[in-house]
Motif scaffolding. Structure first.
Motif, PDB file in Angstrom:
ATOM      1  N   THR A 373       0.814  -1.209   0.000  1.00 17.01           N
ATOM      2  CA  THR A 373       0.000   0.000   0.000  1.00 17.01           C
ATOM      3  C   THR A 373       0.850   1.263   0.000  1.00 17.01           C
ATOM      4  N   HIS A 374       0.254   2.335  -0.531  1.00 21.37           N
ATOM      5  CA  HIS A 374       0.848   3.666  -0.481  1.00 21.37           C
ATOM      6  C   HIS A 374       0.628   4.329   0.875  1.00 21.37           C
ATOM      7  N   CYS A 375      -0.084   3.676   1.763  1.00 16.79           N
ATOM      8  CA  CYS A 375      -0.365   4.178   3.114  1.00 16.79           C
ATOM      9  C   CYS A 375      -1.376   5.320   3.137  1.00 16.79           C
ATOM     10  N   GLY A 376      -2.364   5.271   2.249  1.00 15.98           N
ATOM     11  CA  GLY A 376      -3.502   6.176   2.382  1.00 15.98           C
ATOM     12  C   GLY A 376      -4.281   5.833   3.647  1.00 15.98           C
ATOM     13  N   TRP A 377      -4.873   6.839   4.278  1.00 17.17           N
ATOM     14  CA  TRP A 377      -5.511   6.630   5.580  1.00 17.17           C
ATOM     15  C   TRP A 377      -6.728   5.705   5.490  1.00 17.17           C
ATOM     16  N   ASN A 378      -7.553   5.853   4.448  1.00 17.95           N
ATOM     17  CA  ASN A 378      -8.684   4.937   4.288  1.00 17.95           C
ATOM     18  C   ASN A 378      -8.198   3.495   4.188  1.00 17.95           C
ATOM     19  N   SER A 379      -7.159   3.276   3.391  1.00 19.83           N
ATOM     20  CA  SER A 379      -6.621   1.923   3.204  1.00 19.83           C
ATOM     21  C   SER A 379      -6.117   1.341   4.517  1.00 19.83           C
ATOM     22  N   ILE A 380      -5.486   2.165   5.335  1.00 24.22           N
ATOM     23  CA  ILE A 380      -4.970   1.689   6.619  1.00 24.22           C
ATOM     24  C   ILE A 380      -6.112   1.273   7.535  1.00 24.22           C
ATOM     25  N   LEU A 381      -7.133   2.123   7.656  1.00 22.67           N
ATOM     26  CA  LEU A 381      -8.272   1.786   8.526  1.00 22.67           C
ATOM     27  C   LEU A 381      -8.981   0.522   8.039  1.00 22.67           C
ATOM     28  N   GLU A 382      -9.153   0.408   6.728  1.00 22.62           N
ATOM     29  CA  GLU A 382      -9.828  -0.767   6.166  1.00 22.62           C
ATOM     30  C   GLU A 382      -8.999  -2.030   6.402  1.00 22.62           C
ATOM     31  N   SER A 383      -7.693  -1.925   6.256  1.00 21.45           N
ATOM     32  CA  SER A 383      -6.817  -3.088   6.466  1.00 21.45           C
ATOM     33  C   SER A 383      -6.839  -3.544   7.919  1.00 21.45           C
ATOM     34  N   ILE A 384      -6.795  -2.582   8.840  1.00 26.23           N
ATOM     35  CA  ILE A 384      -6.862  -2.941  10.266  1.00 26.23           C
ATOM     36  C   ILE A 384      -8.170  -3.650  10.559  1.00 26.23           C
ATOM     37  N   TRP A 385      -9.266  -3.123  10.012  1.00 26.59           N
ATOM     38  CA  TRP A 385     -10.575  -3.743  10.247  1.00 26.59           C
ATOM     39  C   TRP A 385     -10.600  -5.178   9.739  1.00 26.59           C
ATOM     40  N   CYS A 386      -9.945  -5.423   8.609  1.00 26.29           N
ATOM     41  CA  CYS A 386      -9.935  -6.753   7.997  1.00 26.29           C
ATOM     42  C   CYS A 386      -8.759  -7.611   8.478  1.00 26.29           C
ATOM     43  N   GLU A 387      -7.905  -7.027   9.348  1.00 26.56           N
ATOM     44  CA  GLU A 387      -6.725  -7.719   9.879  1.00 26.56           C
ATOM     45  C   GLU A 387      -5.812  -8.224   8.760  1.00 26.56           C
ATOM     46  N   VAL A 388      -5.562  -7.345   7.789  1.00 34.99           N
ATOM     47  CA  VAL A 388      -4.649  -7.637   6.677  1.00 34.99           C
ATOM     48  C   VAL A 388      -3.381  -6.814   6.884  1.00 34.99           C
ATOM     49  N   PRO A 389      -2.230  -7.452   7.153  1.00 31.23           N
ATOM     50  CA  PRO A 389      -0.983  -6.711   7.386  1.00 31.23           C
ATOM     51  C   PRO A 389      -0.574  -5.867   6.185  1.00 31.23           C
ATOM     52  N   LEU A 390       0.252  -4.853   6.461  1.00 29.99           N
ATOM     53  CA  LEU A 390       0.578  -3.837   5.467  1.00 29.99           C
ATOM     54  C   LEU A 390       2.063  -3.854   5.102  1.00 29.99           C
ATOM     55  N   LEU A 391       2.329  -3.806   3.815  1.00 30.91           N
ATOM     56  CA  LEU A 391       3.673  -3.657   3.268  1.00 30.91           C
ATOM     57  C   LEU A 391       3.732  -2.253   2.677  1.00 30.91           C
ATOM     58  N   CYS A 392       4.519  -1.375   3.270  1.00 30.25           N
ATOM     59  CA  CYS A 392       4.345   0.063   3.084  1.00 30.25           C
ATOM     60  C   CYS A 392       5.329   0.676   2.096  1.00 30.25           C
ATOM     61  N   PHE A 393       4.784   1.419   1.141  1.00 26.21           N
ATOM     62  CA  PHE A 393       5.595   2.194   0.201  1.00 26.21           C
ATOM     63  C   PHE A 393       4.909   3.539  -0.025  1.00 26.21           C
ATOM     64  N   PRO A 394       5.096   4.498   0.913  1.00 22.61           N
ATOM     65  CA  PRO A 394       4.443   5.812   0.776  1.00 22.61           C
ATOM     66  C   PRO A 394       4.986   6.564  -0.424  1.00 22.61           C
ATOM     67  N   LEU A 395       4.115   7.373  -1.030  1.00 22.93           N
ATOM     68  CA  LEU A 395       4.484   8.104  -2.237  1.00 22.93           C
ATOM     69  C   LEU A 395       4.534   9.616  -2.027  1.00 22.93           C
ATOM     70  N   PHE A 396       3.533  10.179  -1.317  1.00 18.92           N
ATOM     71  CA  PHE A 396       3.556  11.626  -1.073  1.00 18.92           C
ATOM     72  C   PHE A 396       2.572  11.994   0.018  1.00 18.92           C
ATOM     73  N   THR A 397       2.504  13.257   0.335  1.00 21.37           N
ATOM     74  CA  THR A 397       1.629  13.911   1.306  1.00 21.37           C
ATOM     75  C   THR A 397       1.627  13.180   2.669  1.00 21.37           C
ATOM     76  N   ASP A 398       0.450  12.842   3.226  1.00 21.41           N
ATOM     77  CA  ASP A 398       0.380  12.272   4.577  1.00 21.41           C
ATOM     78  C   ASP A 398       0.898  10.848   4.661  1.00 21.41           C
ATOM     79  N   GLN A 399       1.187  10.230   3.528  1.00 17.74           N
ATOM     80  CA  GLN A 399       1.505   8.800   3.519  1.00 17.74           C
ATOM     81  C   GLN A 399       2.787   8.483   4.288  1.00 17.74           C
ATOM     82  N   PHE A 400       3.744   9.413   4.320  1.00 19.20           N
ATOM     83  CA  PHE A 400       4.976   9.186   5.075  1.00 19.20           C
ATOM     84  C   PHE A 400       4.703   9.188   6.580  1.00 19.20           C
TER      85      PHE A 400
END
Length: 488
Positions: A373-400
């Motif tokens: 994931t690019h670490c968008g906030w919606n994606s993070i909340l949805e992943s936590i809800w579904c208990e799907v771990p995250l492999l992070c590659f932020p691209l810009f803005t809040d993602q870092f």
């Protein structure tokens, strides 16, 4: 004798899909609490949404013939729908011309919004009492004040990101932002924030030049938000308690997240996708549980062709099955097939490459084992809800900054690359295989299960989501009565 009418709020989401989706869910939540909501999309977003949903019934010249809330209204909620120009032609390629799009947001859109607000204030029943405006708009509290309305600013990202923007003056004063040689030492003076490294600031706050159009937008937006009566934030109080409590010293700041559709099912009654969705279910059904990596860089962030090729070649070398969402403009609207020649043929069978999908539908499928994931906030909340771990590659803005929360603070994901700005195929191969290995995945899932409890508690009976929303509604009604009495 006069009868008490519903409060009527006009809701303006920022015209990007990642902002529209939580705004739709906020509209439904407020309407279920007795609000009348007029939801206002830009004409461009409306056009793309109706196109994506194969709706060819737009006959009106202004594009308002289709109503994305029609089915919801049928269930008894008073949500109305309107569109407004952002100042650019509907068909104009905003992705390819980001600077012009940002310029329209800063300098042009306000006049169109004010025209709509003036018309609605004059003739709406029930009368308009409030504007709910995405924080990134630069005109929200100014227009509300002009027409005697209350203003609620809607922040769709973490409270940590909000407070870093809110305290840009401190970052500038201390030389961490907007100087010719930004300081690289840790930042320890933002109220409510533990020490944060400069590399974990939002990309715009890591830059030396603060005179660009996007910086003008950010400065103007966070100047305007100081005039808002309330801030509604799509975060969970217990995930960011110190930051939120510090922000509440300035004005009422309500953590009303996670703003997810109840039951986390795809809300097919409200169209929000900007591209036609592929159904991945049949393909996923053929894969073992937890074996598939889902990769998506969201609805707006762009990736360089070089980075895309390195990720593609890393995935090619791995043995991992994957679904990769590559929207048509992910590199550029001028480069509609940016993958290496022969890549699609080489991964046929274990790789599914699509333009867009229902992310909720994919994340809830048992075959999914992780999310690149690019670490968008919606994606993070949805992943936590579904208990799907995250492999992070932020691209810009809040993602870092979001990456910091995911990897360093909550420990529910790992980095794709040691250097968040660069990546190579060897790192991709190593980290994809490591990430999808069962032991690490189980460890991350266990930690994620603990973080998910914060979301479940927030959404449960007496949880912070309902409690803070009730508090907002009560304080809004009280303030609205005072304003009404003063006018009369």
């Amino acid at each position: 004798m006069a009868t008490e009418q519903n409060p009527h709020a006009i809701l303006f989401p920022y015209p990007l899909q990642g902002h529209v989706i939580p705004a739709v869910n906020l509209a439904i939540n407020l309407a279920s609490r007795g609000f009348t909501i007029t939801f206002v999309n830009t004409k461009s977003i409306h056009h793309k949404t109706t196109q994506a949903n194969n709706n060819n019934n737009v006959h009106a010249a202004n594009g308002e013939a289709d109503d994305i809330f029609a089915a919801v209204r049928g269930s008894g909620l008073d949500i109305r729908y309107a569109t407004v120009s952002d100042g650019l032609p509907v068909e104009y390629d905003r992705s390819l011309n980001d600077e012009q799009f940002t310029g329209a947001m800063v300098y042009v859109m306000a006049a169109h919004v004010e025209e709509l607000v003036a018309k609605m204030v004059k003739c709406s029943v029930p009368p308009v009492s409030c504007l709910i405006v995405d924080t990134f708009f630069v005109w929200g509290s100014a227009i509300a004040k002009k027409y005697g309305l209350l203003c609620a600013s809607f922040w769709t990202e973490p409270a940590l990101v909000y407070t870093l923007y809110y305290h840009m003056d401190l970052l500038i004063k201390n030389g961490h932002f907007a100087s010719h040689d930004n300081r690289k030492d840790p930042i320890d003076y933002i109220p409510g924030v533990k020490t944060i490294e400069p590399k974990d600031l939002m990309s715009y706050l890591q830059e030396d030049d603060a005179t660009t159009l996007v910086h003008q937008l950010i400065f103007a937006a966070f100047n305007d938000v100081r005039g808002a009566d309330f801030v509604l934030c799509n975060t969970v109080h217990d995930l960011e308690p110190q930051v939120i409590e510090a922000l509440q010293c300035y004005k009422p700041f309500y953590a009303i997240g996670p703003i997810l559709p109840r039951g986390f099912t795809n809300n097919a009654t409200v169209a929000t996708s900007l591209w036609a969705e592929s159904d991945c279910t049949q393909w996923l059904n053929s894969k073992p549980h937890g074996s598939v990596l889902y990769a998506s860089f969201g609805s707006y962030a762009h990736i360089t062709k070089w980075a895309l090729w390195e990720i593609a070649n890393g995935l090619l070398l791995s043995d991992v099955s994957f679904i990769w969402v590559l929207r048509p403009d992910v590199v550029s609207s001028n480069d509609l097939d940016p993958l290496p020649v022969g890549f699609k043929e080489a991964v046929r069978g274990r790789g599914m490459i699509i333009h867009w999908c229902s992310q909720q539908q994919v994340l809830t499928h048992p075959a999914i084992g992780g999310f690149l994931t690019h670490c968008g906030w919606n994606s993070i909340l949805e992943s936590i809800w579904c208990e799907v771990p995250l492999l992070c590659f932020p691209l810009f803005t809040d993602q870092f900054t979001n990456r910091k929360l995911v990897v360093d603070d909550w420990k529910v994901g790992i980095n794709l690359s040691d250097n968040q700005r660069l990546v190579n195929k060897e790192e991709v191969l190593k980290n994809v295989n490591r990430f999808m290995e069962e032991n690490l995945r189980n460890q991350l899932k266990a930690t994620m299960g603990e973080i998910k409890k914060y979301l479940e508690n927030a959404l449960g009976p007496g949880g912070s989501c309902d409690k803070n929303m009730d508090c907002f509604v009560n304080n809004f009604n009280a303030k609205a009565k005072i304003s009404s009495a003063a006018i009369n």
